[in-house]
Design a protein around this motif. Structure first.
Motif, PDB file in Angstrom:
ATOM      1  N   ALA A 133       0.813  -1.216   0.000  1.00 42.89           N
ATOM      2  CA  ALA A 133       0.000   0.000   0.000  1.00 42.89           C
ATOM      3  C   ALA A 133       0.845   1.265   0.000  1.00 42.89           C
ATOM      4  CB  ALA A 133      -0.943  -0.010   1.202  1.00 42.89           C
ATOM      5  N   GLN A 160      -7.240  -6.696  -7.329  1.00 42.50           N
ATOM      6  CA  GLN A 160      -7.076  -6.444  -5.899  1.00 42.50           C
ATOM      7  C   GLN A 160      -6.405  -5.091  -5.659  1.00 42.50           C
ATOM      8  OE1 GLN A 160      -4.759  -9.795  -4.599  1.00 42.50           O
ATOM      9  NE2 GLN A 160      -6.467 -11.235  -4.692  1.00 42.50           N
ATOM     10  N   ARG A 163      -8.786  -2.091  -6.511  1.00 44.41           N
ATOM     11  CA  ARG A 163      -9.868  -1.894  -5.540  1.00 44.41           C
ATOM     12  C   ARG A 163      -9.343  -1.311  -4.231  1.00 44.41           C
ATOM     13  NH1 ARG A 163     -14.586  -2.875  -7.119  1.00 44.41           N
ATOM     14  NH2 ARG A 163     -15.208  -4.555  -8.527  1.00 44.41           N
ATOM     15  N   ARG A 164      -8.155  -1.718  -3.826  1.00 43.43           N
ATOM     16  CA  ARG A 164      -7.642  -1.276  -2.536  1.00 43.43           C
ATOM     17  C   ARG A 164      -6.993   0.096  -2.590  1.00 43.43           C
ATOM     18  NH1 ARG A 164      -3.124  -4.802  -0.584  1.00 43.43           N
ATOM     19  NH2 ARG A 164      -1.923  -3.315  -1.809  1.00 43.43           N
ATOM     20  N   ASP A 165      -6.345   0.423  -3.700  1.00 40.02           N
ATOM     21  CA  ASP A 165      -5.515   1.614  -3.739  1.00 40.02           C
ATOM     22  C   ASP A 165      -6.148   2.789  -4.472  1.00 40.02           C
ATOM     23  OD1 ASP A 165      -3.429   0.502  -2.289  1.00 40.02           O
ATOM     24  OD2 ASP A 165      -2.596  -0.466  -4.067  1.00 40.02           O
ATOM     25  N   HIS A 173      -3.040   3.271  -8.826  1.00 38.69           N
ATOM     26  CA  HIS A 173      -4.414   2.860  -9.135  1.00 38.69           C
ATOM     27  C   HIS A 173      -4.714   3.062 -10.612  1.00 38.69           C
ATOM     28  CE1 HIS A 173      -8.774   3.813  -9.589  1.00 38.69           C
ATOM     29  NE2 HIS A 173      -8.882   2.716  -8.884  1.00 38.69           N
TER      30      HIS A 173
END
Length: 268
Positions: A133, A160, A163-165, A173
Motif C-alpha cells: 500500500a 485487488q 480496488r484497494r488503492d 491505481h
C-alpha cells in the motif's frame, strides 16, 4: 506492525535460514532482501513479441512501445530477450524498479546479479511489490514489467490492487486500472494477453462508431462514464466494446472496475 514491515521481517527470517542447494534455490524475495542496500538485478523469460533496446524502450507487438522517447529511438534495433529487472534497495526495502529487454550492458560491480528465475516467480514478486500500500514509486513501476512474463495472467492481482488503492496511491491505481481495461478488452476477443489489440483496417461505419466512443470519453465531469459502461456491456461490435473498455481504463472512475471484473470473471 505495518504490512510492509511484516513482509520485510518475514522475508529476512527466511533469508537467514540455511537452504540446501545454494542461494539460487531461495525465493527471489529473500535474495533481494539479503542485498540490504544497493542495487540488484534478475531476469525471467518474456512473452512472445516483446523486444527492446536494453536501456530506453520496450516494445510489445507492433503497436505498443513504452519507455523514454527520443528522435533516435526508432532507428535502434529492437532485440528480443528475457525481461531484466533492476531494483534499488534501501534497508531491505525496494524503492525503485526498472525493467529492460534487449542487449545487456557490461556487468557492473555496483549491481548484485541474482540470476534468472521463472516468469511466474519474477512476475509474482513484482506484483507483490505493486501490492504494498505504501510502496511509493516502486509499487507503480513494478506493474508494467510484471505483465511481460511468459504466459503470465496478472489481472486477478491487478483487480485487488485497483480496488484497494483507489485513494491511497492514485498513480498506481491508474496504472492498474488501465491494464485491467486492456485485459477486459482482450477477453472479448478470446485472449488473456493485455497487449493484444485489433488494429486492422476499419470500415467507415466502424470508424464513426469508434470516434463516437472517443467523444464520450472526453465529456467533462465523468459524464461519459455511464454511457461508456453501457457500450462496453451491450454493444454487439466487439471492437467498439474494446474501445469503450480502453477509455474506461483511462477514466480513473471506480465504476469501471466493476465492469472489468464482470467481463474478466465471465465464462464467455
Amino acid at each position: 506492525m505495518s504490512r510492509r514491515a511484516y513482509l520485510t521481517v518475514a522475508v529476512l527470517a527466511f533469508a537467514a535460514a540455511p537452504v540446501a542447494g545454494g542461494a539460487q534455490q531461495r525465493p527471489l524475495a529473500a535474495r533481494v532482501v539479503a542485498v540490504r542496500d544497493g542495487m540488484a538485478e534478475f531476469r525471467f523469460p518474456s512473452r512472445s513479441g516483446v523486444c527492446g533496446d536494453g536501456h530506453s524502450f520496450i516494445r510489445v507487438g507492433e503497436h505498443m512501445t513504452v519507455g523514454n522517447f527520443s528522435e533516435g529511438m526508432y532507428g535502434r534495433p529492437c532485440v528480443p530477450g528475457p525481461v531484466r529487472i533492476v531494483v534499488s534497495i534501501a534497508n531491505g526495502t525496494v524503492t525503485r524498479v526498472k525493467g529492460y529487454v534487449g542487449p545487456e550492458p557490461a556487468p557492473s560491480s555496483g549491481i548484485v546479479d541474482l540470476g534468472t528465475t521463472t516468469a511466474a516467480e519474477g512476475s509474482s514478486y513484482l506484483l507483490d511489490i505493486a501490492a504494498i500500500a505504501d510502496g511509493g514509486k516502486a509499487s507503480r513501476e513494478a506493474i508494467f514489467p510484471a505483465l511481460l512474463g511468459e504466459d503470465v495472467v496478472a489481472w486477478p492481482r491487478l483487480l485487488q490492487i485497483a480496488r484497494r488503492d483507489a485513494r491511497d496511491n492514485e498513480r498506481k491505481h491508474s496504472e492498474a486500472t488501465f491494464w485491467l481495461g486492456r485485459y477486459a478488452a482482450a477477453k472479448l476477443n478470446g485472449s488473456d494477453i493485455p497487449f493484444d489489440s485489433d488494429e486492422s483496417d476499419k470500415s467507415d461505419a466502424e470508424d464513426v462508431k469508434e470516434h463516437a466512443v472517443f467523444a464520450l470519453s472526453q465529456l467533462r465531469g465523468h459524464e461519459g462514464v455511464e454511457p461508456l459502461i453501457q457500450v462496453a456491456r451491450t454493444n454487439k461490435d466487439p471492437n467498439v466494446r474494446s474501445k469503450a473498455l480502453f477509455w474506461l481504463g483511462e477514466s480513473r472512475d471506480p465504476r469501471a472496475i466493476d465492469v472489468f471484473e464482470e467481463i474478466l470473471k465471465s465464462r464467455r
